[in-house]
Design a protein around this motif. Structure first.
Motif, PDB file in Angstrom:
ATOM      1  N   VAL A 151       1.093  -1.547   0.184  1.00  0.00           N
ATOM      2  CA  VAL A 151       0.064  -0.449  -0.271  1.00  0.00           C
ATOM      3  C   VAL A 151       0.850   1.079  -0.003  1.00  0.00           C
ATOM      4  CG1 VAL A 151      -2.165   1.158   1.390  1.00  0.00           C
ATOM      5  CG2 VAL A 151      -2.507  -1.305   1.054  1.00  0.00           C
ATOM      6  N   VAL A 152       0.795   2.212  -0.533  1.00  0.00           N
ATOM      7  CA  VAL A 152       1.635   3.553  -0.987  1.00  0.00           C
ATOM      8  C   VAL A 152       0.540   4.686  -0.735  1.00  0.00           C
ATOM      9  CG1 VAL A 152       3.266   4.194  -2.440  1.00  0.00           C
ATOM     10  CG2 VAL A 152       3.168   2.241  -2.741  1.00  0.00           C
ATOM     11  N   ASP A 153       0.555   4.752   0.257  1.00  0.00           N
ATOM     12  CA  ASP A 153       0.056   5.812   0.764  1.00  0.00           C
ATOM     13  C   ASP A 153      -0.043   7.651  -0.758  1.00  0.00           C
ATOM     14  OD1 ASP A 153      -0.720   5.282   2.993  1.00  0.00           O
ATOM     15  OD2 ASP A 153      -0.022   6.692   3.724  1.00  0.00           O
ATOM     16  N   GLN A 154       1.298   8.126  -1.236  1.00  0.00           N
ATOM     17  CA  GLN A 154       0.685   8.489  -2.003  1.00  0.00           C
ATOM     18  C   GLN A 154       2.054   8.615  -3.223  1.00  0.00           C
ATOM     19  OE1 GLN A 154       2.160  12.542  -0.749  1.00  0.00           O
ATOM     20  NE2 GLN A 154      -0.246  13.678  -0.394  1.00  0.00           N
ATOM     21  N   ILE A 155       2.384   8.774  -4.266  1.00  0.00           N
ATOM     22  CA  ILE A 155       3.040   8.667  -6.470  1.00  0.00           C
ATOM     23  C   ILE A 155       3.076  10.182  -6.063  1.00  0.00           C
ATOM     24  CG2 ILE A 155       2.257   6.210  -6.444  1.00  0.00           C
ATOM     25  CD1 ILE A 155       0.845   6.839  -8.752  1.00  0.00           C
ATOM     26  N   GLY A 156       4.324  10.208  -7.280  1.00  0.00           N
ATOM     27  CA  GLY A 156       4.289  11.596  -7.379  1.00  0.00           C
ATOM     28  C   GLY A 156       5.382  11.642  -7.906  1.00  0.00           C
ATOM     29  N   LYS A 157       5.816  12.791  -8.826  1.00  0.00           N
ATOM     30  CA  LYS A 157       6.414  12.781  -9.530  1.00  0.00           C
ATOM     31  C   LYS A 157       7.853  13.080  -8.672  1.00  0.00           C
ATOM     32  CE  LYS A 157       7.845  13.419 -13.582  1.00  0.00           C
ATOM     33  NZ  LYS A 157       8.187  11.958 -14.451  1.00  0.00           N
ATOM     34  N   ASN A 158       7.420  14.274  -7.739  1.00  0.00           N
ATOM     35  CA  ASN A 158       8.064  14.789  -6.832  1.00  0.00           C
ATOM     36  C   ASN A 158       9.294  13.639  -5.614  1.00  0.00           C
ATOM     37  OD1 ASN A 158       5.434  14.860  -5.966  1.00  0.00           O
ATOM     38  ND2 ASN A 158       6.454  15.164  -4.092  1.00  0.00           N
ATOM     39  N   PHE A 159       8.448  12.390  -5.993  1.00  0.00           N
ATOM     40  CA  PHE A 159       8.768  11.397  -5.266  1.00  0.00           C
ATOM     41  C   PHE A 159      10.032  10.364  -6.399  1.00  0.00           C
ATOM     42  CE2 PHE A 159       4.813  11.782  -2.713  1.00  0.00           C
ATOM     43  CZ  PHE A 159       5.514  12.238  -1.920  1.00  0.00           C
ATOM     44  N   SER A 160       9.608  10.246  -7.672  1.00  0.00           N
ATOM     45  CA  SER A 160       9.907   9.210  -8.571  1.00  0.00           C
ATOM     46  C   SER A 160      10.027   9.991  -9.236  1.00  0.00           C
ATOM     47  CB  SER A 160       9.812   8.005  -7.914  1.00  0.00           C
ATOM     48  OG  SER A 160      10.319   7.607  -9.067  1.00  0.00           O
ATOM     49  N   GLY A 161      10.648   9.172 -10.650  1.00  0.00           N
ATOM     50  CA  GLY A 161      10.005  10.072 -12.337  1.00  0.00           C
ATOM     51  C   GLY A 161       9.230   9.468 -12.679  1.00  0.00           C
ATOM     52  N   ASP A 162       8.946   7.998 -12.389  1.00  0.00           N
ATOM     53  CA  ASP A 162       7.491   6.937 -12.566  1.00  0.00           C
ATOM     54  C   ASP A 162       7.076   6.989 -10.809  1.00  0.00           C
ATOM     55  OD1 ASP A 162      10.219   6.284 -13.876  1.00  0.00           O
ATOM     56  OD2 ASP A 162       9.686   3.699 -13.746  1.00  0.00           O
ATOM     57  N   GLY A 163       6.579   8.332 -10.128  1.00  0.00           N
ATOM     58  CA  GLY A 163       5.612   7.615  -9.671  1.00  0.00           C
ATOM     59  C   GLY A 163       5.768   7.491  -7.974  1.00  0.00           C
ATOM     60  N   MET A 164       6.183   6.754  -8.101  1.00  0.00           N
ATOM     61  CA  MET A 164       6.522   5.521  -6.912  1.00  0.00           C
ATOM     62  C   MET A 164       8.098   4.750  -7.295  1.00  0.00           C
ATOM     63  SD  MET A 164       4.199   2.727  -6.957  1.00  0.00           S
ATOM     64  CE  MET A 164       2.779   2.491  -8.475  1.00  0.00           C
ATOM     65  N   ASP A 165       9.174   5.127  -7.107  1.00  0.00           N
ATOM     66  CA  ASP A 165      10.635   4.448  -8.063  1.00  0.00           C
ATOM     67  C   ASP A 165      10.650   3.239  -7.629  1.00  0.00           C
ATOM     68  OD1 ASP A 165      13.090   3.843  -8.117  1.00  0.00           O
ATOM     69  OD2 ASP A 165      13.782   5.660  -6.174  1.00  0.00           O
ATOM     70  N   PRO A 166      10.791   1.974  -8.115  1.00  0.00           N
ATOM     71  CA  PRO A 166      10.670   0.784  -8.467  1.00  0.00           C
ATOM     72  C   PRO A 166      11.752   0.201  -7.859  1.00  0.00           C
ATOM     73  CG  PRO A 166      11.450   1.963 -10.214  1.00  0.00           C
ATOM     74  CD  PRO A 166      10.447   3.125  -9.714  1.00  0.00           C
ATOM     75  N   ASN A 167      12.855   1.259  -7.567  1.00  0.00           N
ATOM     76  CA  ASN A 167      14.009   0.152  -7.059  1.00  0.00           C
ATOM     77  C   ASN A 167      14.118  -0.235  -5.555  1.00  0.00           C
ATOM     78  OD1 ASN A 167      16.489   0.814  -8.267  1.00  0.00           O
ATOM     79  ND2 ASN A 167      15.767   2.980  -8.553  1.00  0.00           N
ATOM     80  N   ILE A 168      12.689   0.822  -4.734  1.00  0.00           N
ATOM     81  CA  ILE A 168      11.909   1.111  -3.663  1.00  0.00           C
ATOM     82  C   ILE A 168      10.562  -0.050  -3.986  1.00  0.00           C
ATOM     83  CG2 ILE A 168      10.914   1.945  -1.965  1.00  0.00           C
ATOM     84  CD1 ILE A 168      13.621   2.166  -2.283  1.00  0.00           C
ATOM     85  N   THR A 169       9.847  -0.419  -4.442  1.00  0.00           N
ATOM     86  CA  THR A 169       8.955  -0.372  -4.811  1.00  0.00           C
ATOM     87  C   THR A 169       8.616  -1.789  -5.699  1.00  0.00           C
ATOM     88  OG1 THR A 169       7.866   0.760  -6.815  1.00  0.00           O
ATOM     89  CG2 THR A 169       7.622   1.701  -4.237  1.00  0.00           C
ATOM     90  N   GLY A 170       9.325  -2.310  -6.491  1.00  0.00           N
ATOM     91  CA  GLY A 170       9.358  -2.920  -7.475  1.00  0.00           C
ATOM     92  C   GLY A 170       8.446  -3.504  -8.610  1.00  0.00           C
ATOM     93  N   THR A 171       7.599  -1.919  -8.326  1.00  0.00           N
ATOM     94  CA  THR A 171       7.153  -1.465  -9.431  1.00  0.00           C
ATOM     95  C   THR A 171       7.682  -1.222 -11.407  1.00  0.00           C
ATOM     96  OG1 THR A 171       6.425   0.344  -9.091  1.00  0.00           O
ATOM     97  CG2 THR A 171       5.116  -0.912  -8.091  1.00  0.00           C
ATOM     98  N   PHE A 172       8.693  -1.842 -11.757  1.00  0.00           N
ATOM     99  CA  PHE A 172       9.373  -1.935 -13.029  1.00  0.00           C
ATOM    100  C   PHE A 172       8.533  -1.577 -14.526  1.00  0.00           C
ATOM    101  CE2 PHE A 172      12.478  -2.896 -10.039  1.00  0.00           C
ATOM    102  CZ  PHE A 172      13.980  -1.653  -9.949  1.00  0.00           C
TER     103      PHE A 172
END
Length: 427
Positions: free
Chosen positions: A268-289
């Motif tokens: 569960v990710v509370d927020q995504i956004g370009k300010n966190f990662s160019g991919d909204g949520m950094d897949p290096n953390i979330t695995g969402t490559f």
């Protein structure tokens, strides 16, 4: 209305496990903010750098679209040094197609990070106009921001970190800031058109062509620690970038945070956004490559996104790699901001729309209910605020004993029920 209620009824009986709060412990070595101006002043006072800035020169300073720690301050410090040398600095948004691929959108992103003309004391010259400056070694045309190309010098302000879609000796950093950031929409599109499979080759190829054909003076890259804090600031001359960036990337990778449990049923990710990662949520953390050319992060069956950050201005890129989201997210989406980025990078998956549920509770429930081969009465759920700040996370009761035995984690609360309001949204 009746159809929505029917969908809600399909998941209403799905039990959600109790959750507890845990602290993740990473190496914490950072630069005190008040020391940053002196550090940059000392670095740039080296004759190798200071001698390149002459009175009256017009100097372009790049600033990108990422939420980098202390980015407004570091940009201002570079500008202050340029002014001290009698030159005239101006700031150029170097972010490829971000900001909806418009000059106004890119200026708005910088101002959202505090990079304003009033704060930095110099103009922001935002334009999507580019100028051809030369050719790559394989004969392709190279374009960069017209105003930067026509300046007397360019200083690269950037951060170095692992990329979210490919691996190579040059990922997110100085080479990419030149090849894609300064290239604006046109340059980003040219660099991406061969796909992420070839990005590890194209980024340094275009970067080297820009060093050879544009007035690049030097770079002032930063590296962050696992807490989104400035860990290192250095200065790299233009003729040293090719040699030094790979080692700096290794340092950045070593300082990356991670979720200290290897897998979960639902993330569960509370927020995504370009300010966190160019991919909204950094897949290096979330695995969402978004591509098969990079791996890492936590493994999960389902990913649930609850909201967008205010700083992303409706750009929900990355949402397409989640399994479910909320009506709140859907209502905030600015497709005109999302689509140019996806079209330019040639990967459309990030802007797809997942299943949309009315509330936080329903979105989480549908993810648990649709997992396969798990204990749905005691699901393994990991909840993070975003992919950039993961010191404090929430985990379901199934992890309690594992976390208790992990010396790099600390239990901060006992398991308790989710805090949903009467509408099913988290407090």
């Amino acid at each position: 209305m009746r159809e929505r209620q029917f969908v809600a009824d399909l998941v209403s009986d799905q039990k959600l496990p109790r959750m507890f709060r845990a602290k993740q412990k990473f190496l914490r070595n950072s630069i005190e903010v008040e020391k940053i101006p002196n550090i940059i002043e000392h670095l740039l006072s080296d004759e190798k750098f200071s001698s390149q800035i002459k009175p009256g020169m017009r100097i372009a300073i790049t600033a990108g679209s990422r939420g980098i720690a202390n980015v407004a301050l570091t940009t201002k410090c570079i500008a202050d040094f340029v002014k001290k040398k009698g030159a005239k600095p101006f700031i150029v948004p170097a972010m490829g197609s971000h900001g909806g691929a418009t000059a106004e959108g890119q200026r708005e992103i910088l101002e959202g990070y505090g990079i304003t003309e009033a704060y930095t004391g110099c103009p922001i010259v935002s334009s999507m106009e580019v100028k051809k400056i030369g050719l790559t070694e394989d004969g392709r045309e190279v374009f960069i921001d017209k105003h930067a190309a026509e300046a007397d010098g360019i200083i690269l302000g950037c951060r170095i970190k692992p990329h979210t879609a490919f691996r190579g000796p040059y990922e997110s950093g100085m080479m990419k800031m030149m090849a894609i950031g300064l290239g604006k929409q046109h340059g980003a599109e040219v660099c991406h058109e061969a796909g992420f499979k070839n990005m590890a080759k194209n980024v340094p190829m275009f970067g080297k062509a820009i060093i050879e054909n544009a007035p690049i003076l030097f770079a002032v890259p930063t590296i962050e620690n696992a807490y989104d804090e400035t860990w290192k600031i250095t200065a790299v001359n233009a003729d040293e970038i090719e040699e030094k960036e790979p080692e700096l990337l290794k340092e950045a990778a070593a300082n990356m945070p991670r979720i200290l449990v290897d897998s979960c049923d639902v993330l569960v990710v509370d927020q995504i956004g370009k300010n966190f990662s160019g991919d909204g949520m950094d897949p290096n953390i979330t695995g969402t490559f978004c591509t098969p050319y990079a791996t890492g992060g936590i493994q999960s069956q389902k990913v649930c996104v609850l909201d967008l950050s205010p700083e992303t201005h409706g750009n929900g890129i990355g949402l397409g790699y989640s399994s479910a989201t909320t009506k709140r997210v859907f209502d905030k989406l600015d497709l005109a901001s999302m689509y140019p980025n996806a079209i330019t990078c040639t990967v459309l998956g990030g802007v797809r729309i997942p299943i949309i549920m009315e509330s936080d509770k329903e979105a989480i429930q549908v993810c648990v209910k649709t997992c396969n081969e798990i204990d749905k009465s005691n699901a393994r759920i990991v909840r993070i605020p975003n992919s950039l700040h993961i010191e404090h996370i929430m985990l379901s009761e199934a992890y309690y004993d594992e976390v208790r035995k992990n010396p790099d984690m600390e239990i901060e609360s006992e398991p308790e029920d989710w805090g949903f309001d009467e509408n099913g949204n988290l407090w």
